[in-house]
Design an enzyme around this catalytic site. Sequence first.
Site, PDB file in Angstrom:
ATOM      1  N   HIS A  74      -6.906 -27.959 -19.996  1.00 16.32           N
ATOM      2  CA  HIS A  74      -7.518 -26.858 -20.747  1.00 16.32           C
ATOM      3  C   HIS A  74      -8.860 -26.450 -20.137  1.00 16.32           C
ATOM      4  CE1 HIS A  74      -4.353 -28.081 -23.374  1.00 16.32           C
ATOM      5  NE2 HIS A  74      -4.595 -27.108 -24.233  1.00 16.32           N
ATOM      6  N   LEU A  91     -35.446 -58.586 -30.442  1.00 14.78           N
ATOM      7  CA  LEU A  91     -36.344 -57.663 -29.754  1.00 14.78           C
ATOM      8  C   LEU A  91     -35.602 -56.832 -28.715  1.00 14.78           C
ATOM      9  CD1 LEU A  91     -39.452 -59.958 -29.220  1.00 14.78           C
ATOM     10  CD2 LEU A  91     -39.227 -58.069 -30.852  1.00 14.78           C
ATOM     11  N   ASP A 141      -9.245 -20.345 -28.230  1.00 14.38           N
ATOM     12  CA  ASP A 141      -9.910 -21.512 -28.808  1.00 14.38           C
ATOM     13  C   ASP A 141     -11.432 -21.443 -28.707  1.00 14.38           C
ATOM     14  OD1 ASP A 141      -7.759 -22.825 -29.811  1.00 14.38           O
ATOM     15  OD2 ASP A 141      -7.483 -24.156 -28.107  1.00 14.38           O
ATOM     16  N   GLU A 191     -13.445 -40.830 -26.345  1.00 17.78           N
ATOM     17  CA  GLU A 191     -13.381 -40.599 -24.904  1.00 17.78           C
ATOM     18  C   GLU A 191     -14.113 -41.653 -24.081  1.00 17.78           C
ATOM     19  OE1 GLU A 191     -12.432 -36.822 -26.946  1.00 17.78           O
ATOM     20  OE2 GLU A 191     -14.182 -38.156 -27.092  1.00 17.78           O
ATOM     21  N   ASP A 208     -28.137 -57.441 -28.770  1.00 17.02           N
ATOM     22  CA  ASP A 208     -28.118 -56.819 -30.095  1.00 17.02           C
ATOM     23  C   ASP A 208     -28.539 -55.353 -30.031  1.00 17.02           C
ATOM     24  OD1 ASP A 208     -30.638 -57.744 -29.391  1.00 17.02           O
ATOM     25  OD2 ASP A 208     -31.189 -58.405 -31.398  1.00 17.02           O
ATOM     26  N   GLN A 259     -13.918 -25.673 -26.497  1.00 21.42           N
ATOM     27  CA  GLN A 259     -12.741 -26.325 -25.918  1.00 21.42           C
ATOM     28  C   GLN A 259     -12.608 -26.079 -24.415  1.00 21.42           C
ATOM     29  OE1 GLN A 259     -10.847 -28.072 -28.517  1.00 21.42           O
ATOM     30  NE2 GLN A 259     -12.826 -27.428 -29.358  1.00 21.42           N
ATOM     31  N   GLY A 295     -25.058 -52.734 -17.221  1.00 24.26           N
ATOM     32  CA  GLY A 295     -26.487 -52.397 -17.230  1.00 24.26           C
ATOM     33  C   GLY A 295     -26.733 -51.127 -17.999  1.00 24.26           C
ATOM     34  N   LYS A 309     -35.951 -64.484 -28.049  1.00 29.45           N
ATOM     35  CA  LYS A 309     -36.199 -63.912 -26.732  1.00 29.45           C
ATOM     36  C   LYS A 309     -37.329 -64.693 -26.067  1.00 29.45           C
ATOM     37  CE  LYS A 309     -36.251 -59.311 -24.650  1.00 29.45           C
ATOM     38  NZ  LYS A 309     -36.182 -57.877 -24.981  1.00 29.45           N
TER      39      LYS A 309
END
Length: 620
Positions: free
Chosen positions: A410, A183, A418, A361, A151, A422, A119, A243
């Site tokens: 980290h 649509l 860094d 990720e 789509d 990060q 969903g 649709k």
Amino acid sequence: MPKQGLPTAELIDLAQQLRVDSIRATDTAGSGHATSSMSAAELAAVLLANHLRYDFDRPDHPGNDHLILSKGHASPLLYSLYRAAGAVTDEELLTFRTRGSRLEGHPTPRLPWVDVATGSLGQGLPVGVGIAMSGKRLERIPYRVWVISGDSEMAEGSVWEAIEHAAAEGLDNLTLVVDVNRLGQRGPTRHGHDLDAYARRLQAFGWHTVEIDGHDVDAVDRAYREAASTTGRPTAVLAKTVKGKGVDAVADQEGKHGKPLEDATEAIAELGGVRAVHVDVHKPSAARTLHAVPSGHLTLPRFEKGGEQVATRDAFGRALAALGAARGDVVALDGEVGDSTRTEYFGKEHPDRYFEYYIAEQLLVAAGVGMQVRGHVPYVSTFAAFLTRAHDFLRMAAVSRADLNVIGSHAGVAIGEDGPSQMGLEDLAMMRAVHGSTVLCPSDANQTAKLVAAMADLRGIRYLRTGRGATDVLYGPDEEFPIGGSKVLRRSDADRLTLVAAGTTVPEALAAADLVAADGIDVRVVDLYSVKPVDAPTLWTAAEETGCLVTVEDHHPEGGIGDAVAEAFADGRPTPRMVRLSVSSMPGSASPEEQLYGAGIDARSVAAAVRLMVEKGVVR
């Protein structure tokens, strides 16, 4: 190849039944996505009758295909499929969206035939990649993963993460069916009915594509057979649809999304009335069951108290490798940072159960969710900061009732030079907010190793926060760390306040306690390694006996240790004086020691805060 299914006329009739039932369900509920369900009726009918191999009486059959309705708003279509298969009665179908019904507005695993909740668009294909990877690389069972997508969701970046990975891995057991109905919610999609626009992109990633009229059942049937016979790469069936197909009042009309039809009776009559077509779904082939049993004795790494300094990320990597040797159901997934997260330790010892998902990720987490569907115990790792990109997938994993171990390394300003891009400084808040989650923040190597092992047997989303730098080993290797517990590291009857810390701030709190002790100020130190569930009884005792709790955390002030401690007193009991020391400003690049000092959470700063409270009479 499945045995011969329904002939053309009966497939057409079944598709009309799915439309009618979708209209009936949404009309009874007074809400729901009827038109989105109607566009994919032929796609679903042919799949159910001729190609899906599934035993509805045995949803845990290891050979079952997996059907993921990624366009979860079209749930009336899925529930209508279940009615046609005899899994859901007509009476239950008409409980759609009502309180207590299994037929929720978007599918969830409250239904035994639903693998994952959908969903939130763009999630079905990434999860499907995880399931397909399991079948291809781990189980070697020839089930097929079918993902029905809208789509509109093809605009989601997570979809393209999955598309690239599926092609690179040659997942020919994965079929994506795109319902290109032109649509979206507010109007036309980016590419409308231009199937070639989708095909060019998918082909560029290495997919086999088939472009069809999605309302021609024979064309749909041929496309599915072509997908099943294509080897070496996944297949996308791109189906041009309408649709609201079949009802003139809504067909290809804007402004009808997410609504029941205005005149359901007339629409049902236009579609030929209510039907009761039953489909005997093809059963899967015999397959071995995945036995998630220990394959050896667990021997966790042992670190000597007071000896070498060890980073918690190193302890995590070594413990995970040991766990993998003891349990064949454990798998590790990493986001191209395995040398930093230390997941590579597992990869070197168990390469067949180590999966690289690169800098993606969302896919990383989704694939873990897919693998746990198949009975594996995934450990998903990346930098804590980068898990923010996958938060929606973590949220939906909880909706899916998924069992998933997540490791964020980290964390905090303690990583040093860094800089803030990060640094995981929001991760505790993010993970605490996930429904039913467990959030752990170990402070030393032995504690980390024990918690890594304990996570494998927990339920829900489990999060472990690890640090970059080496720290003292505070506990012996035989110490136990129950989930929901804490450790009181320093205590006396003369304590004037309690320092509550976790992870990298525990050594700082202990050092601060030594500094103020030289001034005759006794303080208690609590290692709150279990941030959720939190050890409320220990906090209540500390509050009663010392009167003031000072939280010290390498995290932003919102949602972390301070809030977890404060919430322990939300039941109406007397609330102690509370002081929060945390990362309240935006850090830059500096050494770890400078970072902790700049945030005011190093030993000297904590000691200074304690002295100031004593001088001003804040504490007794």
